[in-house]
Design an enzyme around this catalytic site. Structure first.
Site, PDB file in Angstrom:
ATOM      1  N   CYS A 117     -41.648 -32.279 -37.445  1.00 52.08           N
ATOM      2  CA  CYS A 117     -40.723 -31.164 -37.213  1.00 52.08           C
ATOM      3  C   CYS A 117     -40.121 -30.610 -38.501  1.00 52.08           C
ATOM      4  O   CYS A 117     -39.551 -29.520 -38.499  1.00 52.08           O
ATOM      5  CB  CYS A 117     -39.619 -31.597 -36.262  1.00 52.08           C
ATOM      6  SG  CYS A 117     -40.281 -32.032 -34.654  1.00 52.08           S
ATOM      7  N   HIS A 257     -33.977 -26.542 -36.999  1.00 52.39           N
ATOM      8  CA  HIS A 257     -35.107 -26.946 -36.156  1.00 52.39           C
ATOM      9  C   HIS A 257     -34.612 -27.023 -34.709  1.00 52.39           C
ATOM     10  O   HIS A 257     -33.504 -27.474 -34.441  1.00 52.39           O
ATOM     11  CB  HIS A 257     -35.628 -28.310 -36.620  1.00 52.39           C
ATOM     12  CG  HIS A 257     -36.612 -28.900 -35.664  1.00 52.39           C
ATOM     13  ND1 HIS A 257     -37.732 -28.220 -35.241  1.00 52.39           N
ATOM     14  CD2 HIS A 257     -36.622 -30.097 -35.016  1.00 52.39           C
ATOM     15  CE1 HIS A 257     -38.402 -28.980 -34.397  1.00 52.39           C
ATOM     16  NE2 HIS A 257     -37.755 -30.111 -34.233  1.00 52.39           N
ATOM     17  N   ASN A 287     -39.454 -27.090 -28.132  1.00 52.96           N
ATOM     18  CA  ASN A 287     -39.683 -27.607 -29.486  1.00 52.96           C
ATOM     19  C   ASN A 287     -41.143 -27.367 -29.865  1.00 52.96           C
ATOM     20  O   ASN A 287     -42.032 -28.042 -29.361  1.00 52.96           O
ATOM     21  CB  ASN A 287     -39.334 -29.105 -29.504  1.00 52.96           C
ATOM     22  CG  ASN A 287     -39.487 -29.721 -30.880  1.00 52.96           C
ATOM     23  OD1 ASN A 287     -40.020 -29.097 -31.801  1.00 52.96           O
ATOM     24  ND2 ASN A 287     -39.027 -30.948 -31.025  1.00 52.96           N
TER      25      ASN A 287
HETATM   26  O1  UT7 Z   1     -38.077 -32.784 -32.913  1.00 53.28           O
HETATM   27  C1  UT7 Z   1     -38.326 -34.080 -33.313  1.00 53.28           C
HETATM   28  C2  UT7 Z   1     -37.166 -34.956 -33.138  1.00 53.28           C
HETATM   29  N1  UT7 Z   1     -36.895 -35.136 -31.733  1.00 53.28           N
HETATM   30  C3  UT7 Z   1     -35.672 -34.974 -31.298  1.00 53.28           C
HETATM   31  O2  UT7 Z   1     -34.806 -34.597 -32.043  1.00 53.28           O
HETATM   32  C4  UT7 Z   1     -35.399 -35.339 -29.857  1.00 53.28           C
HETATM   33  C5  UT7 Z   1     -34.185 -36.222 -29.804  1.00 53.28           C
HETATM   34  N2  UT7 Z   1     -33.870 -36.693 -28.470  1.00 53.28           N
HETATM   35  C6  UT7 Z   1     -33.399 -35.888 -27.492  1.00 53.28           C
HETATM   36  O3  UT7 Z   1     -33.349 -34.701 -27.638  1.00 53.28           O
HETATM   37  C7  UT7 Z   1     -32.877 -36.542 -26.238  1.00 53.28           C
HETATM   38  O4  UT7 Z   1     -32.766 -37.941 -26.446  1.00 53.28           O
HETATM   39  C8  UT7 Z   1     -33.746 -36.295 -24.970  1.00 53.28           C
HETATM   40  C9  UT7 Z   1     -33.624 -34.838 -24.551  1.00 53.28           C
HETATM   41  C10 UT7 Z   1     -35.188 -36.645 -25.270  1.00 53.28           C
HETATM   42  C11 UT7 Z   1     -33.236 -37.160 -23.824  1.00 53.28           C
HETATM   43  O5  UT7 Z   1     -31.868 -36.872 -23.569  1.00 53.28           O
HETATM   44  P1  UT7 Z   1     -30.804 -38.052 -23.487  1.00 53.28           P
HETATM   45  O6  UT7 Z   1     -29.508 -37.449 -23.180  1.00 53.28           O
HETATM   46  O7  UT7 Z   1     -30.906 -38.864 -24.748  1.00 53.28           O
HETATM   47  O8  UT7 Z   1     -31.302 -38.858 -22.236  1.00 53.28           O
HETATM   48  P2  UT7 Z   1     -31.702 -40.386 -22.153  1.00 53.28           P
HETATM   49  O9  UT7 Z   1     -33.008 -40.642 -22.794  1.00 53.28           O
HETATM   50  O10 UT7 Z   1     -30.531 -41.224 -22.568  1.00 53.28           O
HETATM   51  O11 UT7 Z   1     -31.876 -40.542 -20.578  1.00 53.28           O
HETATM   52  C12 UT7 Z   1     -30.774 -40.398 -19.662  1.00 53.28           C
HETATM   53  C13 UT7 Z   1     -31.291 -40.525 -18.243  1.00 53.28           C
HETATM   54  C14 UT7 Z   1     -32.213 -41.729 -18.050  1.00 53.28           C
HETATM   55  O12 UT7 Z   1     -31.986 -42.247 -16.768  1.00 53.28           O
HETATM   56  P3  UT7 Z   1     -31.044 -43.548 -16.572  1.00 53.28           P
HETATM   57  O13 UT7 Z   1     -31.703 -44.616 -17.368  1.00 53.28           O
HETATM   58  O14 UT7 Z   1     -29.706 -43.150 -17.125  1.00 53.28           O
HETATM   59  O15 UT7 Z   1     -31.069 -43.737 -15.095  1.00 53.28           O
HETATM   60  C15 UT7 Z   1     -33.596 -41.108 -18.096  1.00 53.28           C
HETATM   61  O16 UT7 Z   1     -34.535 -41.868 -17.368  1.00 53.28           O
HETATM   62  O17 UT7 Z   1     -32.075 -39.373 -17.910  1.00 53.28           O
HETATM   63  C16 UT7 Z   1     -33.364 -39.778 -17.430  1.00 53.28           C
HETATM   64  N3  UT7 Z   1     -34.344 -38.759 -17.792  1.00 53.28           N
HETATM   65  C17 UT7 Z   1     -34.585 -37.659 -17.061  1.00 53.28           C
HETATM   66  N4  UT7 Z   1     -34.057 -37.234 -15.901  1.00 53.28           N
HETATM   67  C18 UT7 Z   1     -34.513 -36.061 -15.430  1.00 53.28           C
HETATM   68  C19 UT7 Z   1     -35.130 -38.726 -18.892  1.00 53.28           C
HETATM   69  N5  UT7 Z   1     -35.882 -37.626 -18.871  1.00 53.28           N
HETATM   70  C20 UT7 Z   1     -35.571 -36.947 -17.753  1.00 53.28           C
HETATM   71  C21 UT7 Z   1     -36.001 -35.742 -17.185  1.00 53.28           C
HETATM   72  N6  UT7 Z   1     -35.458 -35.336 -16.022  1.00 53.28           N
HETATM   73  N7  UT7 Z   1     -36.945 -34.975 -17.773  1.00 53.28           N
END
Ligand code: UT7
Length: 330
Positions: A117, A257, A287
């Site tokens: 990225c 980004h 992204n």
């Molecule tokens: O560009 C390169 C660098 N990449 C980045 O900068 C990405 C960095 N990461 C992020 O942007 C975020 O971590 C994500 C958008 C990928 C995820 O968001 P988050 O707020 O960190 O969510 P999380 O991974 O902590 O997940 C929270 C909950 C989980 O459920 P439980 O364990 O709390 O029951 C996930 O299983 O949300 C669940 N979840 C979803 N729910 C609905 C994960 N993906 C989804 C989804 N739809 N697509």
């Protein structure tokens, strides 16, 4: 007066595939919902290159053609082409070589740059150096990624994030004080395991096992990458401001980004920037990895004024992160 040559951006171009993949359509593929995606990421839709015959080189070539048209020059005038990509058409030859031939840049040399990225910023630094050294007069720097080719559309934690696209700039020597002024680039493999495509390289060549275990797709530990990205992008943005004695008032635009709206907001807050100065188009494209920053420059180009102080900032796989300070020169 200093005789040092400075590089400037003299044209911007882009390419986006027509197909729009909405959050609604993703709801039919994985267990997710529009509200979760929008509130956690800021994304509403992204573009997907559906034609299996086309990939990153095609998109880079289309962006390059638009850049040439904007600048009113022929492809033969280009000296070098750098394509930032983590989704090259092939492991080799380089996507930049394919792009070069597609546009007819017969006098150029080209190479790819892999910094995920942050790829566009790393490529911009390399392209600027080619101008500053006097080796080249016209360099195309393009970010192009067909992320759908390495996305597992059964994994809800990644498939909602990424989109396909390309955009880039032409670099030429500046004849005034405007142009690319400073770069700060960082990398560290401490985060290699948190964000990677495990197979397809020389460490894990393609086998039945790598395919069956989905190792040719992006794997990301979202939460740990989120934490590092929030710190890294904000830290390096503040670092480049301090190094160049810039206050928030001095800066006209932040071009971050586009990985997550919450990471962008955190960076703008740390810089104490008014939200109106932040380019955000993640809602439309998701992204697109190396293409996000030049896609913002393209979308905002008619609102930019000569002399505007602009900070570009990125964080991504590697980890790689960095910032560029430039004065808009068009
Ligand atoms: O560009 C390169 C660098 N990449 C980045 O900068 C990405 C960095 N990461 C992020 O942007 C975020 O971590 C994500 C958008 C990928 C995820 O968001 P988050 O707020 O960190 O969510 P999380 O991974 O902590 O997940 C929270 C909950 C989980 O459920 P439980 O364990 O709390 O029951 C996930 O299983 O949300 C669940 N979840 C979803 N729910 C609905 C994960 N993906 C989804 C989804 N739809 N697509």
């Amino acid at each position: 007066m200093s005789s040092k040559i400075k590089a400037k951006i003299s044209a911007v171009g882009h390419y986006l595939p027509d197909y729009v993949l909405t959050n609604k359509e993703l709801e039919s593929l994985v267990e997710t919902n529009d509200e979760w995606i929008r509130t956690r990421t800021g994304i509403s839709e992204r573009r997907i290159l559906k034609d299996p015959e086309k990939a990153s080189a095609f998109m880079a070539a289309e962006a390059a053609k638009e850049i040439l048209e904007q600048r009113g020059i022929e492809a033969e005038e280009i000296d070098a082409i750098i394509v930032a990509t983590i989704t090259p058409d092939y492991m080799f030859p380089a996507t930049a070589c394919l792009t070069q031939t597609m546009i007819g840049a017969t006098n150029a040399f080209g190479y790819d740059l892999s910094a995920a990225c942050s790829g566009f910023l790393f490529a911009l630094s390399s392209g600027s150096a080619l101008i500053e050294s006097g080796q080249c007069k016209k360099v195309l720097v393009i970010g192009s990624d067909k992320m759908s080719a390495i996305t597992d559309f059964t994994d809800r934690t990644t498939c909602i994030l990424f989109g396909d696209g390309a955009a880039g700039v032409l670099l030429e020597p500046s004849d005034d004080e405007n142009g690319i002024i400073d770069h700060i680039l960082h990398s560290s493999a401490v985060g290699a395991e948190s964000l990677m495509q495990e197979a397809g390289g020389s460490r894990n060549p393609a086998t039945r096992d790598t395919v069956e275990n989905k190792k040719h797709y992006i794997r990301q530990e979202g939460r740990s990458v989120f934490k590092k990205a929030t710190e890294g992008m904000a830290d390096v943005s503040v670092e480049i401001m301090k190094k160049n004695n810039l206050t928030a008032e001095d800066i006209q635009w932040l071009v971050p980004h586009q990985a997550n709206l919450r990471i962008i907001d955190a960076t703008a807050r740390r810089m104490e920037l008014n939200p109106e100065k932040v380019m955000i188009n993640i809602g439309k494209y998701g992204n697109t990895t190396a293409a996000t920053i030049p896609l913002c420059l393209y979308d905002w180009k008619d609102r930019l004024n000569k002399g505007d102080n602009i900070i570009l900032a990125a964080f991504g796989g590697g980890y790689t992160w960095g910032a560029t300070y430039l004065k808009w020169a068009i």
